[in-house]
Design a protein around this motif. Sequence first.
Motif: not given
Length: 570
Positions: A84-105
Amino acid sequence: MTTLIEPEQTGFTAVTDQPYTYVRRELSEPDWRRYPGWATVTESEWRDPQWQRAHSIKNIGQLRAVVGDLLDERFYADLAADQQQQATMSMLLPPQMLNTMAPHCAPERRRLTEAFYADPIRRYMLPVLSDREPEWGSHPYAERDSLHESDMWVVEGLTHRYPTKVLAEMLSTCPQYCGHCTRMDLIGNSTPTISKTRLTLQPADRQDRMLDYLRATPTVRDVVVSGGDVANVSWPRLESFLTQLLEIDTIRDIRLATKALAALPQHWLQEKVLDGVSRVAHLAAARHVNLALHTHINHVQSVTPLVAAATRALLDAGLRDVRNQGVLMRGVNASADDLLDLCFALQGEANILPYYFYMCDMIPNAEHWRTPLWQAQQLQLSIMGYLPGFATPRIVCDVPYVGKRWVHQVVRYDRNLGISYWTKNYRTGLDGSDAEALKRVYPFYDPIDSLLAAGQAWWRENSHLPCDAALSVGYDSLTLAPDGGTVPDPYGAAAGADGEEDPASTSGRPSVILPSTSAATAPSGPFRNGHGPTETCVRRQQFDIHAEPVSHRPSGLGHQQHAVRDDAGQ
Ligand code: SF4
């Protein structure tokens, strides 16, 4: 201390105690089934590019559907506030990319939330409000099109900035949107804070005009075919454009730009795409044209077996090279260990050549990602000597109105105010035949929160002024570092490769300052895209390197007071 070891069985000795220790690591694909929303997703669905595109995350509801209550509500609220306040880009994340976040948690609520907050991929692909710099979220001179690429369009979408090279923006979309995108003015959907500029020509007309320009301009020999991301151009259209480019015999290098190699490798593994790449690559080889692909990978977590497989498939199809242009960002990769881990994975495991790391550009709301120049310089020194020379990336600053400069090519650096000065040896499309263009120095700015208190105070007092006026204000009243530039290192990135702080960071870093030869001049001109507090910009930031200095700075600062010249009509 240097340690020599003598393995019992070989009798050889090796120095093992180094600031960075290379250990070969196998790539691994994180298990997507750890998330409730993907628990039943099959391998063949995961490898299907259409499934990936259809299940890309575009909003918080879709993120919730995948991750559910494994993330605390505070994370979702933080994310919503940022959008709402700061983002200059909208959200668009392929599953492949989301899956690389916190990969070993382990998928447990509290642990995953903390791992997400700390995760380097999350920090630039899924920014939250608490990531941002609270006081200096935007540099006062940040600009929406900070590199003035569209100012240098010779036809819509074709930027002619360097003498022999052009950038062809084929479209304004990508399969993924990065929070720090330097083309945030044009790329992606509008956000609550940013209304995007739109391309107006039909794609076929735009491409025809680009080709007409290139046919008529034989001094251009190198075309970066970009966007956006060429993975979003339908293959037949892209192949048609490339084939026509290859018919222009003065074009000798073609580079395809796609972050999707890492975010959506499934796209580049499609048989129909690889067949098309093969046709174009063989045509390029027959005409002795270098056809390469450039990608944008910022952290080792993104380099998975699928990314390596896609790269090898493209090389097998006949591309001459696949190279990486990452972006140097605080909280993501701004340490020697991070950069070297990434480069070894790229070069050693995925056949991707580490090529550049750009300092993050001066777009709005990016200050928490940007690094000061001295930090980039130290990182460049810290990564030397480990990789093959041809695979040691250059860290570069893309200076507005100048272009890419290696970070040690700065000609003057005021560490107190965080202002570096650069020169150029060619005219950009904005310079015309301006005889003075090559005599000026052009400023670039460190993030203000990285400055000492005195420097921050100066900016607090003067940041409302346009660049030329601000630089004309003396700072005699401020207490400054005696050497003109000792800045504490709050990020650990000035440290050596082993994470220990470089002595220079506490005893006064060696400032990169050449003899001060100039007085500053800058025109005050119209602001492009300047529509609000986060869109402030300065039209021209150029300083005549030969003008007489006006000297009333405190002595010993390696910096001169600036005189102002009116170049507004230029
Ligand atoms: S892939 Fe490139 S053009 Fe697309 S959003 Fe990311 S940085 Fe911008």
